[in-house]
Motif scaffolding. Structure first.
Motif, PDB file in Angstrom:
ATOM      1  N   GLN A 264       0.834  -1.197   0.000  1.00  0.00           N
ATOM      2  CA  GLN A 264       0.000   0.000   0.000  1.00  0.00           C
ATOM      3  C   GLN A 264       0.873   1.253   0.000  1.00  0.00           C
ATOM      4  O   GLN A 264       2.043   1.220   0.357  1.00  0.00           O
ATOM      5  N   ALA A 265       0.260   2.368  -0.412  1.00  0.00           N
ATOM      6  CA  ALA A 265       0.947   3.649  -0.310  1.00  0.00           C
ATOM      7  C   ALA A 265       1.093   4.021   1.165  1.00  0.00           C
ATOM      8  O   ALA A 265       0.196   3.760   1.969  1.00  0.00           O
ATOM      9  N   GLU A 266       2.221   4.609   1.498  1.00  0.00           N
ATOM     10  CA  GLU A 266       2.475   4.956   2.892  1.00  0.00           C
ATOM     11  C   GLU A 266       1.535   6.073   3.340  1.00  0.00           C
ATOM     12  O   GLU A 266       1.406   7.098   2.655  1.00  0.00           O
ATOM     13  N   PRO A 267       0.871   5.918   4.486  1.00  0.00           N
ATOM     14  CA  PRO A 267       0.018   6.994   5.006  1.00  0.00           C
ATOM     15  C   PRO A 267       0.841   8.239   5.309  1.00  0.00           C
ATOM     16  O   PRO A 267       2.031   8.157   5.633  1.00  0.00           O
ATOM     17  N   THR A 268       0.213   9.393   5.208  1.00  0.00           N
ATOM     18  CA  THR A 268       0.923  10.631   5.503  1.00  0.00           C
ATOM     19  C   THR A 268       1.146  10.772   7.008  1.00  0.00           C
ATOM     20  O   THR A 268       0.422  10.175   7.819  1.00  0.00           O
ATOM     21  N   ARG A 269       2.125  11.578   7.349  1.00  0.00           N
ATOM     22  CA  ARG A 269       2.445  11.796   8.755  1.00  0.00           C
ATOM     23  C   ARG A 269       1.296  12.533   9.445  1.00  0.00           C
ATOM     24  O   ARG A 269       0.801  13.548   8.930  1.00  0.00           O
ATOM     25  N   PRO A 270       0.858  12.063  10.605  1.00  0.00           N
ATOM     26  CA  PRO A 270      -0.250  12.723  11.313  1.00  0.00           C
ATOM     27  C   PRO A 270       0.127  14.142  11.735  1.00  0.00           C
ATOM     28  O   PRO A 270       1.291  14.427  12.046  1.00  0.00           O
ATOM     29  N   ASP A 271      -0.843  15.010  11.755  1.00  0.00           N
ATOM     30  CA  ASP A 271      -0.627  16.396  12.160  1.00  0.00           C
ATOM     31  C   ASP A 271      -0.825  16.511  13.667  1.00  0.00           C
ATOM     32  O   ASP A 271      -1.847  17.002  14.157  1.00  0.00           O
ATOM     33  N   ILE A 272       0.166  16.033  14.417  1.00  0.00           N
ATOM     34  CA  ILE A 272       0.116  16.083  15.873  1.00  0.00           C
ATOM     35  C   ILE A 272       1.447  16.623  16.382  1.00  0.00           C
ATOM     36  O   ILE A 272       2.472  16.540  15.698  1.00  0.00           O
ATOM     37  N   SER A 273       1.434  17.183  17.593  1.00  0.00           N
ATOM     38  CA  SER A 273       2.652  17.715  18.183  1.00  0.00           C
ATOM     39  C   SER A 273       2.586  17.599  19.703  1.00  0.00           C
ATOM     40  O   SER A 273       1.548  17.892  20.312  1.00  0.00           O
ATOM     41  N   TYR A 274       3.685  17.164  20.297  1.00  0.00           N
ATOM     42  CA  TYR A 274       3.740  17.042  21.753  1.00  0.00           C
ATOM     43  C   TYR A 274       3.549  18.393  22.440  1.00  0.00           C
ATOM     44  O   TYR A 274       3.165  18.450  23.624  1.00  0.00           O
ATOM     45  N   THR A 275       3.794  19.479  21.727  1.00  0.00           N
ATOM     46  CA  THR A 275       3.686  20.811  22.339  1.00  0.00           C
ATOM     47  C   THR A 275       2.260  21.156  22.749  1.00  0.00           C
ATOM     48  O   THR A 275       2.034  22.100  23.510  1.00  0.00           O
ATOM     49  N   THR A 276       1.277  20.404  22.252  1.00  0.00           N
ATOM     50  CA  THR A 276      -0.119  20.677  22.615  1.00  0.00           C
ATOM     51  C   THR A 276      -0.543  19.935  23.878  1.00  0.00           C
ATOM     52  O   THR A 276      -1.668  20.110  24.345  1.00  0.00           O
ATOM     53  N   ASP A 277       0.348  19.108  24.419  1.00  0.00           N
ATOM     54  CA  ASP A 277       0.027  18.377  25.650  1.00  0.00           C
ATOM     55  C   ASP A 277       0.172  19.319  26.847  1.00  0.00           C
ATOM     56  O   ASP A 277       1.237  19.905  27.062  1.00  0.00           O
ATOM     57  N   ASP A 278      -0.885  19.467  27.623  1.00  0.00           N
ATOM     58  CA  ASP A 278      -0.835  20.355  28.786  1.00  0.00           C
ATOM     59  C   ASP A 278      -0.783  19.580  30.102  1.00  0.00           C
ATOM     60  O   ASP A 278      -1.031  20.130  31.168  1.00  0.00           O
ATOM     61  N   SER A 279      -0.477  18.292  30.017  1.00  0.00           N
ATOM     62  CA  SER A 279      -0.428  17.461  31.234  1.00  0.00           C
ATOM     63  C   SER A 279       0.957  16.824  31.353  1.00  0.00           C
ATOM     64  O   SER A 279       1.169  15.676  30.974  1.00  0.00           O
ATOM     65  N   LEU A 280       1.909  17.577  31.859  1.00  0.00           N
ATOM     66  CA  LEU A 280       3.284  17.113  31.987  1.00  0.00           C
ATOM     67  C   LEU A 280       3.384  15.999  33.030  1.00  0.00           C
ATOM     68  O   LEU A 280       3.001  16.179  34.191  1.00  0.00           O
ATOM     69  N   TYR A 281       3.911  14.838  32.611  1.00  0.00           N
ATOM     70  CA  TYR A 281       4.184  13.752  33.559  1.00  0.00           C
ATOM     71  C   TYR A 281       5.617  13.900  34.060  1.00  0.00           C
ATOM     72  O   TYR A 281       6.538  14.117  33.267  1.00  0.00           O
ATOM     73  N   THR A 282       5.821  13.796  35.366  1.00  0.00           N
ATOM     74  CA  THR A 282       7.164  13.935  35.920  1.00  0.00           C
ATOM     75  C   THR A 282       7.458  12.803  36.900  1.00  0.00           C
ATOM     76  O   THR A 282       6.546  12.203  37.491  1.00  0.00           O
TER      77      THR A 282
END
Length: 707
Positions: free
Chosen positions: A407-425
C-alpha cells in the motif's frame, strides 16, 4: 599567558558549532593520557615514541573497578579493559561494536536508535548500568565513543562503590584527557552505503609552562543503513558531536579539570524485524515496519568539574561533579505485530509524538590513603556519592491506521507534543557512603573488604540498603593471582506498586531487586608480562525480577518472578603473543534461568546464550603494514520468555588492513575494513517483534592524518 593558536582555533569552532571529534589514537596518545593524570603533576619528561603500537592491546589497570589506579592483578573481580587501539582498528562508530570484543556482553534490541546490552545475561539499565569517568551516566542513546580512551567492563554487582546497579556489572567509559604534547588528528571514513564520518582530535598545552592543557573533539557523521522502509527509502542518521576538556595545574598538588560535550543525533526509526513461531523473519530481512516519517531527535549535554588534591604524601582527595541534560523528541508510527501475522496481512500502527526530558546530576568525594599499621599495608578509600534525577514527558497520540505491504504509505499525522498540557514527571535522589580497604598482609596475600550505606528518596518508593563486599587474593608470584570474592547489588524499583493503569496487574505491590555474587578467578601475565590471561567462575542470584507478558489482544501483564540465577565460566587473553602478533580474545559459558516462580522456573531469559566467544587480532607484516582479523560467535538464544522461539547460532568474520605513510612529518594511515566477510545472515538481539537483523557484508575505508 600565551595561548596556543591551535587551541584558539578549536575553541572558536566549538563555540560556533558544537560538533566534535573521532580520535585517531596511537601509542603516543596513550602515553600522553597516562602522563596527564594528577599522579604526574610533578614535572615528568614526555617521551614521544613512533613506530609499532607496542603492547597497546594490554591494559594493566582499571580505575573504575576499585575507584583508584590499582593493578588488575590486585583486583578481586573480573574486569576487561578495551583500549582505544582496538576501537580505532575496528573503525567502530557505536558502543555495541566495541563491546562485542568481550564475550560476556551480548546485544539486546537496537530499536529506536539506541543500544541495549546484557552482561553475564543480565540487562544493563540505561539509568544505572553505565559510568563515564566514574560518574553514573544516563545512556539512553548511542554513546560518543570518539572521545573514549578505553572502556572498562566491570563484572558482577558493584553497588558498594556506585550505588544502584545491576548484578551483571557496569560499563565505565573512560574519556581521553588533555595532553602536554601537541596532537592534531584528522580522520575520514566512508562505507559502501554512502555513510561518512569526519573527525578531528586536537590537544596540547595552552600556556608555555604547560600548566593549562586541552583536548577537543569534533565529529560529523551521516549514516545510511542497509535496511529500508516499505516506500523504498533507506533509513538515515545524522550526528554531530563537540567535546572539550581543560586541565589546569593550580600547583604541584592541585589539578582542576573542566569538561563539556554536546551531542545532536537524529535518525529515522527502526523498531526491528518481526519473527514467526519458528524464529524466521517475516518478509524481507531488510524491511522496516515503521513509516519513513518516524524519527527520533536527541540532544545531550554534559558539563562538570573534577578536582584532585594531594593532601600529604600518603593521602589525597578527589571531587567530581557532572550535570547531564538529555532531551528527545520521538515521533512514532508504532507498528503493532498481530498474533499469527504473515507477510501481506494488515497490521495497525498507533502513532504518537513524544518529548522526554531527563536530567542527571551526579557528584562524589573520595579520600584515598596508603599507610602501614602494625606491619600491614592498607590502601583505604572513604567516599560518598549523590545522584539527583528528574524526568518529564509530554505525549500526544494520533489516530490509529491499518496498513499492509504494497500500500501507499500513510501521511504523517498532524500532531505535536507541544499541545500536551499534562506534563508527567518523576523525580528521586539518592546518596551513598562507602568504605573500602585493600589490605596487603605480605607479598603473597591480600584482603579486600568494604561496605556501603545507600538511601533513595522518592515519593512512594523510598528505599535504603546496607551492602557488604569482600575478597581474598593470593599471589604465588609477581605475575600470578588467584582470588575469591563476594559482592551484593541493590536496585530499587521505580515505584512500590505497578503504576501503569493499562497493565493487568495494575496496583500490585513490588519489592526492590537485590543480587548476590560469588566469584573465583585467576589472572596470569605471560611472555615477560606482555600477555594477560584471566579466568573466572561466577554464581549470581537476583531476586525481585519484573517480567512483562504481552497477549494477542495487545494487553499485557507484569509479574515479579522469584529468582533469576546465572552461573558461568569465563576466559580471556589480551596482549602480545609475539613482537608482531597481538590478540584480544574471550569466551563465556553461561547457565541462566529463572527459579522459584510458578510460570518461569527453568526458563532462560531472552538473549542469554549458553556459549559466546570473540577474538580480534593484529599482525604487523612490516613497520608500515598491518592486518587485522576477528571472529565473533553467538550461540543459540531464545527470542521469547516461554522459550519456544530460538534464534540460531552464528559466527561473523571481520578483516582489516592498515598501511602507514609518512610525508613531511605527517603520518597517514590508510585503513580498509570488511565486516561480515562471508555475508552471514544472522539475528542479533531482541525479541519476536523487535529483533535486530545483522547487516550483510560491508566495507569501510578510512584515511587518518596525524600531524
Amino acid at each position: 599567558m600565551k595561548f596556543s593558536p591551535l587551541f584558539l582555533a578549536v575553541s572558536a569552532v566549538l563555540s560556533a558549532t558544537t560538533v566534535s571529534a573521532n580520535t585517531a589514537a596511537n601509542a603516543t596518545d596513550n602515553l600522553a593520557n597516562h602522563s596527564s593524570e594528577h599522579s604526574s603533576l610533578k614535572e615528568i619528561e614526555v617521551i614521544q615514541v613512533k613506530g609499532s603500537y607496542f603492547n597497546s592491546y594490554k591494559v594493566d589497570n582499571a580505575n573504575g573497578a576499585l575507584r583508584g589506579n590499582i593493578s588488575l592483578l590486585e583486583t578481586a573481580q573480573s574486569v576487561t579493559v578495551i583500549p582505544d587501539t582496538v576501537i580505532n582498528e575496528q573503525l567502530a562508530t557505536t558502543l555495541g561494536e566495541v563491546l562485542a570484543n568481550d564475550a560476556s556482553l551480548t546485544a539486546g534490541s537496537k530499536q529506536r536508535n539506541r543500544e541495549v546490552f546484557n552482561l553475564r545475561g543480565f540487562t544493563l539499565s540505561s539509568s544505572n548500568g553505565y559510568l563515564r569517568d566514574g560518574h553514573q551516566h544516563w545512556s539512553h542513546y548511542q554513546q560518543p565513543i570518539e572521545t573514549l580512551a578505553s572502556i572498562e567492563v566491570i563484572k558482577g554487582p558493584s553497588s558498594i562503590l556506585y550505588g544502584q546497579s545491576g548484578p551483571g556489572g557496569l560499563v565505565n567509559m573512560v574519556t581521553k584527557k588533555p595532553t602536554a604534547n601537541s596532537i592534531f588528528n584528522l580522520g575520514l571514513d566512508v562505507d559502501q552505503e554512502g555513510s561518512s564520518r569526519l573527525t578531528l582530535d586536537a590537544g596540547g598545552a595552552i600556556t608555555e609552562d604547560e600548566s593549562l592543557r586541552y583536548r577537543a573533539n569534533l565529529v560529523k557523521q551521516d549514516v545510511t543503513y542497509q535496511r529500508e522502509y516499505q516506500n523504498g527509502e533507506q533509513r538515515e542518521r545524522e550526528r554531530f558531536l563537540g567535546a572539550l576538556v581543560i586541565d589546569y595545574d593550580v600547583n604541584e598538588d592541585l589539578l582542576v579539570r573542566f569538561h563539556y560535550d554536546k551531542t545532536n543525533d537524529k535518525a529515522g526509526l527502526d523498531t526491528g524485524a518481526w519473527l514467526d513461531d519458528k524464529g524466521n523473519i517475516i518478509g524481507d530481512d531488510k524491511t522496516i515496519r515503521d513509516m519513513s516519517w518516524a524519527f527520533t531527535d536527541i540532544t545531550v549535554e554534559n558539563y562538570g568539574v573534577d578536582v584532585n588534591y594531594i593532601l600529604t604524601d600518603s593521602w589525597q582527595v578527589k571531587l567530581g561533579y557532572n550535570s547531564q541534560t538529555f532531551e528527545r523528541q520521538r515521533f512514532e508510527s508504532a507498528p503493532k505485530k498481530p498474533s499469527g501475522f504473515v507477510q501481506g496481512d494488515v497490521y495497525t500502527s498507533k502513532p504518537y509524538d513524544r518529548f522526554d526530558d531527563w536530567q542527571f546530576t551526579t557528584s562524589f568525594i573520595d579520600f584515598t590513603g596508603e599507610f602501614s599499621l602494625t606491619g600491614v599495608e592498607h590502601q583505604l578509600l572513604i567516599g560518598a556519592n549523590y545522584l539527583d534525577y528528574y524526568y518529564g514527558q509530554l505525549k500526544v497520540k494520533g489516530e490509529s491506521f491499518a496498513y499492509s505491504a504494497g500500500q501507499a504509505e500513510p501521511t504523517r499525522p498532524d500532531i505535536s507534543y507541544t499541545t500536551d498540557d499534562s506534563l508527567y514527571t518523576s523525580e528521586y535522589n539518592y546518596y551513598g557512603i562507602y568504605i573500602q580497604d585493600l589490605i596487603t598482609i605480605n607479598q603473597e596475600w591480600q584482603v579486600m573488604i568494604g561496605g556501603r550505606y545507600d538511601k533513595q528518596s522518592k515519593e512512594g518508593a523510598d528505599n535504603e540498603s546496607l551492602l557488604p563486599k569482600a575478597g581474598v587474593l593470593y599471589h604465588p608470584s609477581d605475575s600470578t593471582t588467584f582470588y575469591a570474592s563476594y559482592s551484593e547489588g541493590f536496585e530499587p524499583q521505580s515505584s512500590e506498586t505497578i503504576n501503569d493503569d493499562e497493565d493487568l496487574n495494575y496496583g500490585m505491590e513490588i519489592d526492590a531487586m537485590t543480587s548476590q555474587q560469588y566469584e573465583l578467578g585467576a589472572k596470569w601475565q605471560l611472555f615477560d608480562d606482555r600477555l594477560l590471561l584471566t579466568s573466572a567462575l561466577f554464581d549470581i542470584t537476583k531476586t525481585g525480577v519484573l517480567v512483562t507478558e504481552y497477549y494477542q489482544d495487545d494487553s499485557y501483564r507484569t509479574s515479579q518472578v522469584g529468582e533469576q540465577r546465572h552461573k558461568g565460566f569465563e576466559m580471556a587473553a589480551q596482549g602480545a603473543v609475539t613482537d608482531k602478533l597481538f590478540v584480544m580474545a574471550s569466551m563465556i559459558n553461561l547457565d541462566a534461568s529463572y527459579e522459584s516462580d510458578e510460570k518461569y522456573t527453568g526458563k532462560t531469559p531472552i538473549d542469554a546464550p549458553e556459549w559466546s566467544a570473540s577474538i580480534w587480532s593484529r599482525y604487523e607484516l612490516t613497520e608500515n603494514l598491518a592486518i587485522n582479523a576477528g571472529a565473533f560467535y553467538q550461540g543459540e538464544r531464545f527470542a521469547d520468555q516461554d522459550n519456544t522461539i530460538v534464534k540460531d547460532a552464528y559466527t561473523r568474520i571481520d578483516l582489516g588492513a592498515t598501511y602507514k605513510i609518512t610525508l613531511n612529518n605527517t603520518d597517514i594511515n590508510l585503513r580498509l575494513n570488511v565486516k561480515n566477510l562471508f555475508d552471514t545472515g544472522y539475528l542479533a538481539g531482541g525479541g519476536t517483534s523487535n529483533v535486530t537483523v545483522g547487516d550483510g557484508i560491508s566495507y569501510r575505508l578510512a584515511v587518518q592524518l596525524a600531524f
